[in-house]
Design an enzyme around this catalytic site. Structure first.
Site, PDB file in Angstrom:
ATOM      1  N   SER A   1       0.796  -1.229   0.000  1.00 46.13           N
ATOM      2  CA  SER A   1       0.000   0.000   0.000  1.00 46.13           C
ATOM      3  C   SER A   1       0.829   1.279   0.000  1.00 46.13           C
ATOM      4  O   SER A   1       0.254   2.377  -0.036  1.00 46.13           O
ATOM      5  CB  SER A   1      -0.948   0.001   1.195  1.00 46.13           C
TER       6      SER A   1
ATOM      7  N   SER B   1      -6.234   3.017   4.623  1.00 44.98           N
ATOM      8  CA  SER B   1      -5.626   2.304   3.496  1.00 44.98           C
ATOM      9  C   SER B   1      -6.683   1.607   2.642  1.00 44.98           C
ATOM     10  O   SER B   1      -6.640   0.404   2.401  1.00 44.98           O
ATOM     11  CB  SER B   1      -4.589   1.287   3.988  1.00 44.98           C
TER      12      SER B   1
ATOM     13  N   LYS C   1      -0.049   3.708  -2.698  1.00 42.13           N
ATOM     14  CA  LYS C   1      -1.069   4.755  -2.546  1.00 42.13           C
ATOM     15  C   LYS C   1      -0.465   6.144  -2.417  1.00 42.13           C
ATOM     16  O   LYS C   1      -1.162   7.147  -2.622  1.00 42.13           O
ATOM     17  CB  LYS C   1      -1.959   4.445  -1.351  1.00 42.13           C
TER      18      LYS C   1
END
Length: 507
Positions: A69, A317, A72
């Site tokens: 993640s 997230s 992101k």
């Protein structure tokens, strides 16, 4: 040489201190990375001075690893630039046909542009607006227009066994979130034990919808028995099977499940809301129909601005937010709401701020794919570059804060680095897949200087390496530009288990 100190910010006449600093910082971070939990694994770690951009430490800075993640960071920064901090997603209802008093002789269109925060209450509000416009009967169809995005629902290389779980929901320009975590494309299934052993458990679905079918195969057992319930949607269907046992008086369970075809889910929730407001649609529901240019708007709903949407997106997230933003960027730049167009838009932004896009590979917006590859050096370039952006304060505010217990402040870092100088100090994006972990962001050292760090760890077999990430960040939080000795932290705390990808576990 496992760690290389490239440069340090020095005071006048401080060369001797600089030599100690080089040795101290390098040795402290090298010691963390030599932990047995990383045996056989690979690490890419870079630390830089935020103001000068000077590199303070590098360990395999160009080695491309799975960032999970941490991907992101790129998606969210590009979205702030391309869509803008004040961007809102609009969902509207339009009539196509002739009005005869309260009767619409034609079709009703529900048109979405990707809002990932739409709740059942928002569809109820849209239905109320339709009723307030004087429509009580639609002698035609309910048509769901999700054509802002293409029909590819799942990302490249997403694991098929992830499909039922909330973090891998299908992507559509029209969907529903069950609560204010905004896990769009999911329902919440709550299972409570029956009154007596042998009874079927009681199952409720949020929002209340007939779009999913619940198959209860579970059993209530005597008090003190096992609570081992499972909730899983069968592939290609909206049949959700509840199995296992739950004891009388026990806690039961609460689980999130994805739906198959989120556009149909949205249309079902909206049709029910219309009925609740006295608006009857006589025709069937059809999906994926583009709204005619001559249709007349009856109702509209705007999402929160992007700068506020980043809070649930990055703090928790949220994978689906990342993918929706990716497709929205594709539409904004090239009028194509596709992953390929969106990823091209992200790459264009990254290149413009100095990230070498030839050194990275991004195939989705969230980092759920194992084909995403970023080296820590390029993550740090991005983290340095965004500090000059006019929207930087809003973007940084959306990063999780170490040891802040508020879910919408601390987010996925809310239980980490407590009792250390990094607590309520470090702001960073977490990342977890099995065998891949990342933590990249900002921390202020003991002398007040801000440091930027990128940490990507892969191919380890330990249950978790997050304590090692925390140790690196706490070391930086203790550091000074002229410190003669830096000692790796003994108090850093991280999760004992790798991300289980279940809703109660934030990672």
């Amino acid at each position: 040489m496992t760690g290389l100190l490239v440069a340090a910010v020095l005071g006048p006449g401080a060369q001797a201190g600089a030599d100690s600093d080089r040795s101290g910082l390098s040795e402290a971070l090298d010691t963390v990375l030599s932990d047995p939990r990383m045996e056989g694994g690979v690490a890419s770690v870079v630390v830089a001075d935020a103001d000068s951009g000077e590199l303070l430490y590098q360990h395999q800075p160009t080695t491309r690893l799975i960032p999970a993640s941490n991907t992101k960071l790129a998606t969210s920064a590009a979205a702030m630039e391309i869509l803008g901090p004040d961007h809102r997603f609009t969902t509207d209802v339009l009539a196509h046909g002739r009005r005869h008093g309260s009767v619409l002789r034609g079709d009703l269109y529900l048109r979405g542009t990707g809002d990932p925060t739409l709740l059942a209450d928002d569809y109820d509000e849209l239905a109320a607006q339709v009723a307030a416009a004087g429509v009580t009967r639609v002698q035609g169809r309910l048509l769901a227009d999700d054509t802002r995005f293409d029909a590819q629902r799942l990302g490249s290389d997403w694991a098929n066994d992830d499909e039922p779980y909330y973090y891998a929901a299908q992507i559509s320009a029209l969907s529903v979130a069950p609560d204010t975590d905004y896990d769009t494309g999911t329902v919440i299934v709550t299972v409570a034990p029956g009154a007596a052993a042998g009874d079927k458990p009681l199952v409720t679905v949020t929002p209340d919808t007939d779009y999913v079918d619940i198959d209860v195969r579970a059993t209530t057992v005597a008090a003190g028995g096992a609570n081992d319930l499972t909730v899983e949607r069968a592939h290609g269907t909206n049949d959700i099977v509840v199995s296992g046992t739950t004891p009388v008086g026990g806690a039961g369970t609460k689980q999130w499940s994805t739906v198959w075809e989120p556009t149909g889910y949205a249309a079902d929730v909206f049709r029910a809301a219309l009925a609740d407001h006295g608006v009857k649609v006589t025709g069937p529901t059809r999906l994926g129909r583009q709204t005619p240019a001559t249709a007349q708007r009856l109702a509209a709903h705007d999402s929160m601005p992007l700068k506020d949407l980043l809070i649930p997106f990055l703090k928790l997230s949220n994978n689906m937010h990342a993918e929706i933003l990716t497709k929205a960027m594709g539409y904004e730049v090239s009028r194509q709401g596709t992953w390929s167009a969106g990823l091209a838009a992200i790459a264009g932004y990254l290149k413009g701020v100095g990230v070498d896009v030839s050194k990275v590979r991004q195939v989705d917006g969230s980092g759920l794919s194992r084909r995403d590859n970023f080296p820590a050096g390029q993550l740090v370039k991005l983290l340095l570059a965004v500090r000059a952006e006019p929207w930087y304060a809003d973007w940084k505010r959306s990063l999780p804060v170490a040891c802040d217990p508020d879910r919408f402040v601390g987010g996925t870092l809310r239980s980490r680095m407590c009792g250390t100088p990094a607590a309520l100090n470090a702001r960073a994006k977490t990342g977890s897949l099995t065998g891949a972990s990342g933590l990249s962001g900002y921390v202020t050292g003991a002398d007040g200087r801000e440091l930027v760090f990128g940490i990507v760890l892969n191919n380890y077999l330990a249950s978790s390496v997050k304590p090692l990430e925390d140790a690196i960040v706490v070391t930086l939080a203790k550091s000074t530009a002229q410190a003669a000795t830096l000692v790796g932290p003994k108090t850093a705390r991280g999760g004992d288990l790798e991300c289980a990808w279940r809703k109660p576990v934030l990672c």
